[in-house]
Enzyme design. Structure first.
Site, short mmCIF file in Angstrom:
data_model
loop_
_atom_site.label_atom_id
_atom_site.label_comp_id
_atom_site.label_asym_id
_atom_site.label_seq_id
_atom_site.Cartn_x
_atom_site.Cartn_y
_atom_site.Cartn_z
N GLU A 166 0.93 3.68 2.05
CA GLU A 166 1.48 3.99 3.38
C GLU A 166 2.77 3.21 3.65
O GLU A 166 3.71 3.74 4.24
CB GLU A 166 0.46 3.66 4.48
N CYS A 189 -1.82 -1.87 7.25
CA CYS A 189 -1.14 -0.58 7.37
C CYS A 189 -1.31 0.01 8.76
O CYS A 189 -0.37 0.59 9.31
CB CYS A 189 -1.64 0.40 6.31
N CYS A 219 -5.75 0.38 5.55
CA CYS A 219 -6.23 -0.98 5.76
C CYS A 219 -5.69 -1.50 7.11
O CYS A 219 -4.85 -0.87 7.75
CB CYS A 219 -5.79 -1.88 4.61
N TYR A 226 -2.06 -5.20 19.38
CA TYR A 226 -0.80 -5.87 19.63
C TYR A 226 0.30 -4.94 19.14
O TYR A 226 0.26 -4.49 17.99
CB TYR A 226 -0.77 -7.18 18.84
N TRP A 252 4.02 -4.86 18.20
CA TRP A 252 5.13 -5.75 17.86
C TRP A 252 6.38 -5.41 18.64
O TRP A 252 7.05 -6.29 19.18
CB TRP A 252 5.36 -5.67 16.36
N CYS A 304 0.84 -1.19 0.00
CA CYS A 304 0.00 0.00 0.00
C CYS A 304 0.88 1.25 0.00
O CYS A 304 2.06 1.20 0.35
CB CYS A 304 -0.88 0.02 1.25
#
Length: 137
Positions: free
Chosen positions: A58, A93, A90, A127, A129, A56
């Site tokens: 982004e 992203c 989305c 979440y 990472w 995408c």
């Protein structure tokens, strides 16, 4: 959950819209993104559509920003070609933006309903990472 409304960076929206109008041609590039660096610079990018899941706009923007020495973004927006206006990110992203720039604001909505919201508000109970990486040293 009530989303916090922050001032909209209209210059950033126009930068993305300009790229969408002038650089998105055909089916391979249909979205443009613009990001604001803390020093005020604007970085732009377009998506690279591919049936295998090309990135995408982004995500391309994150790489383009790094190539220009920008490793932090304060605000980001995506705009569709053919005058589709602001398009929210989305799910993928949203997660990547949260992981790279947990404090970034994302411009969403259209017209008088356009607003800038913290990316974390677009992913409630998310979440993170970076919070789960093991210390390898």
């Amino acid at each position: 959950m009530t989303m916090q409304n922050h001032p909209v960076d209209h210059e950033l929206v126009e930068a993305a819209a300009h790229v969408a109008r002038t650089r998105c041609r055909g089916d391979n590039h249909t979205m443009a993104a613009a990001g604001r660096a803390p020093d005020g610079r604007i970085v732009t990018a377009v998506n690279a559509y591919h049936f295998t899941g090309g990135p995408c706009a982004e995500l391309v923007l994150i790489g383009a920003a790094a190539a220009q020495g920008v490793y932090e973004l304060t605000t980001i927006v995506a705009v569709g070609d053919r005058d589709r206006g602001v398009v929210p990110p989305c799910g993928r992203c949203r997660q990547v933006l949260l992981d790279y720039f947990p404090g970034v604001e994302v411009i969403v909505g259209e017209g008088d309903g356009m607003r800038a919201v913290p990316v974390a508000e677009l992913l409630p109970a998310s979440y993170v990472w970076a919070d789960h990486q093991l210390d390898t040293e």
